[in-house]
Design an enzyme around this catalytic site. Structure first.
Site, PDB file in Angstrom:
ATOM      1  N   CYS A 171       0.868  -1.179   0.000  1.00 32.95           N
ATOM      2  CA  CYS A 171       0.000   0.000   0.000  1.00 32.95           C
ATOM      3  C   CYS A 171       0.906   1.232   0.000  1.00 32.95           C
ATOM      4  CB  CYS A 171      -0.894  -0.006   1.241  1.00 32.95           C
ATOM      5  SG  CYS A 171       0.045   0.116   2.768  1.00 32.95           S
ATOM      6  N   HIS A 203       5.897  -6.359   7.452  1.00 33.01           N
ATOM      7  CA  HIS A 203       5.715  -7.754   7.867  1.00 33.01           C
ATOM      8  C   HIS A 203       6.101  -8.671   6.719  1.00 33.01           C
ATOM      9  CE1 HIS A 203       3.880  -6.892  11.671  1.00 33.01           C
ATOM     10  NE2 HIS A 203       2.968  -6.142  11.122  1.00 33.01           N
ATOM     11  N   GLU A 229      -0.047  -0.569  15.808  1.00 31.16           N
ATOM     12  CA  GLU A 229      -0.696   0.693  15.399  1.00 31.16           C
ATOM     13  C   GLU A 229      -1.643   1.180  16.498  1.00 31.16           C
ATOM     14  OE1 GLU A 229      -3.037   0.712  11.682  1.00 31.16           O
ATOM     15  OE2 GLU A 229      -4.313   2.175  12.672  1.00 31.16           O
ATOM     16  N   CYS A 245      -8.453   2.644   6.430  1.00 27.43           N
ATOM     17  CA  CYS A 245      -7.903   3.362   5.280  1.00 27.43           C
ATOM     18  C   CYS A 245      -8.500   2.827   3.978  1.00 27.43           C
ATOM     19  CB  CYS A 245      -6.393   3.357   5.317  1.00 27.43           C
ATOM     20  SG  CYS A 245      -5.617   2.370   4.110  1.00 27.43           S
ATOM     21  N   SER A 293      -1.598  -8.192  10.221  1.00 27.74           N
ATOM     22  CA  SER A 293      -3.010  -8.115  10.603  1.00 27.74           C
ATOM     23  C   SER A 293      -3.907  -7.989   9.369  1.00 27.74           C
ATOM     24  CB  SER A 293      -3.160  -6.911  11.542  1.00 27.74           C
ATOM     25  OG  SER A 293      -4.363  -6.285  11.403  1.00 27.74           O
ATOM     26  N   SER A 345       2.000  -5.790   2.922  1.00 26.51           N
ATOM     27  CA  SER A 345       3.456  -5.902   3.058  1.00 26.51           C
ATOM     28  C   SER A 345       4.054  -6.929   2.099  1.00 26.51           C
ATOM     29  CB  SER A 345       3.808  -6.330   4.489  1.00 26.51           C
ATOM     30  OG  SER A 345       3.520  -5.308   5.391  1.00 26.51           O
TER      31      SER A 345
HETATM   32 FE1  F3S Z   1      -1.118   1.279   4.295  1.00 26.70          FE
HETATM   33 FE2  F3S Z   1      -1.256   3.541   5.507  1.00 26.70          FE
HETATM   34 FE3  F3S Z   1      -3.416   2.325   4.792  1.00 26.70          FE
HETATM   35  S1  F3S Z   1       0.183   1.930   5.934  1.00 26.70           S
HETATM   36  S2  F3S Z   1      -2.916   0.174   4.922  1.00 26.70           S
HETATM   37  S3  F3S Z   1      -1.908   3.165   3.425  1.00 26.70           S
HETATM   38  S4  F3S Z   1      -3.075   3.367   6.693  1.00 26.70           S
END
Ligand code: F3S
Length: 281
Positions: A12, A41, A128, A192, A221, A264
């Site tokens: 992401c 991860h 987090e 998000c 997660s 990840s």
């Molecule tokens: Fe990635 Fe940030 Fe969303 S780390 S999962 S873009 S809150």
């Protein structure tokens, strides 16, 4: 056999940003260079970075014992106390906390200033969530299951936020229950968009596919949530970290295979799995 990879599979924005920052600092020759917790991860990526001189510090004790240098805060963020400790010990802090997570820190602080009681929908053991809690002066309530909803005055002003990778449907259900018990709740869904899209695509793909492959770390997660979603719609869901894991499973060819991956999971692993499934079956 048809093979379809979810558009949102893999890194992401926040993870990409954190890994790029470490790469940039390596290129600049920063030494010693640390990350506070594994930067993502993914054991392969973290192992490769370690070979190139990036040390992983797992906790404050390790931080205290390390020779001061540059420390990168990963996308999950850290608590106010941890960040302060890094600075007090003379480390140069490079903050790769995802901006979406930073926004939750700010919202939590604002809610406190407005005298609101804070509920965070999330896993209390997740870094987090622990970091969000660590930016609050008063300990917020972390709610993972409906049993975690506290019994308080039904009229108290509440602010409800969520872990960025929380399960969308579960969040909705928890909010419904909270609203039945409290009538002054201000809800902000802070899951998000990348997570929402990934979960939505996983659900859509797994309803159509005869087999689903979810690639990611056992410690991730957001990957575990993808597995739960896929399992709900597709009985043949395989959870693998790498191609080697898939090769060890009794994976039988079917008509339509769907592939998705956690935030990840690097592109090359997704491609390896995809190529294997396409070429071997
Ligand atoms: Fe990635 Fe940030 Fe969303 S780390 S999962 S873009 S809150």
């Amino acid at each position: 056999m048809e093979v379809r990879v979810a558009e949102s599979a893999g890194f992401c924005f926040g993870v990409e940003r954190a890994v790029s920052l470490v790469e940039k600092l390596l290129a600049e020759g920063r030494k010693p260079l640390y990350t506070y917790g594994p930067i993502i991860h993914n054991e392969q990526v973290v192992g490769e970075l370690e070979e190139r001189g990036v040390h992983v510090l797992h906790d404050l004790t390790e931080l205290e014992e390390a020779e001061p240098g540059t420390v990168v805060i990963r996308s999950h963020g850290v608590s106010r106390a941890e960040q302060q400790k890094m600075e007090d010990l003379g480390f140069e802090v490079e903050d790769a906390t995802c901006p979406f997570v930073k926004k939750i820190h700010r919202m939590a602080q604002e809610a406190e200033e407005q005298g609101k009681t804070l509920f965070i929908a999330g896993d209390p053991t997740h870094p987090e969530v622990q970091a969000i809690v660590g930016w609050c002066r008063q300990k917020p309530y972390v709610i993972e299951e409906k049993e975690d909803i506290p019994v308080l005055d039904p009229g108290i002003p509440l602010k409800i936020l969520s872990q960025t990778t929380f399960n969308q449907n579960k969040f909705k259900k928890l909010v419904e229950i909270i609203r039945e018990r409290y009538y002054n709740a201000d809800v902000v869904n802070t899951i998000c968009l990348a997570t929402q899209k990934r979960q939505q695509e996983a659900a859509e793909l797994s309803t159509q596919a005869d087999a689903m492959i979810v690639i990611g770390s056992i410690r991730s997660s957001n990957t575990k949530k993808l597995v739960q979603i896929c399992e709900a719609y597709c009985a043949k869901t395989y959870f693998v970290q790498t191609l080697a894991d898939l090769k060890q499973q009794a994976f039988h060819p079917v008509r339509f295979v769907g592939i998705t991956a956690g935030a990840s999971t690097p592109k090359n692993i997704i491609e390896e799995v995809q190529n294997f499934v396409r070429s071997e079956f």
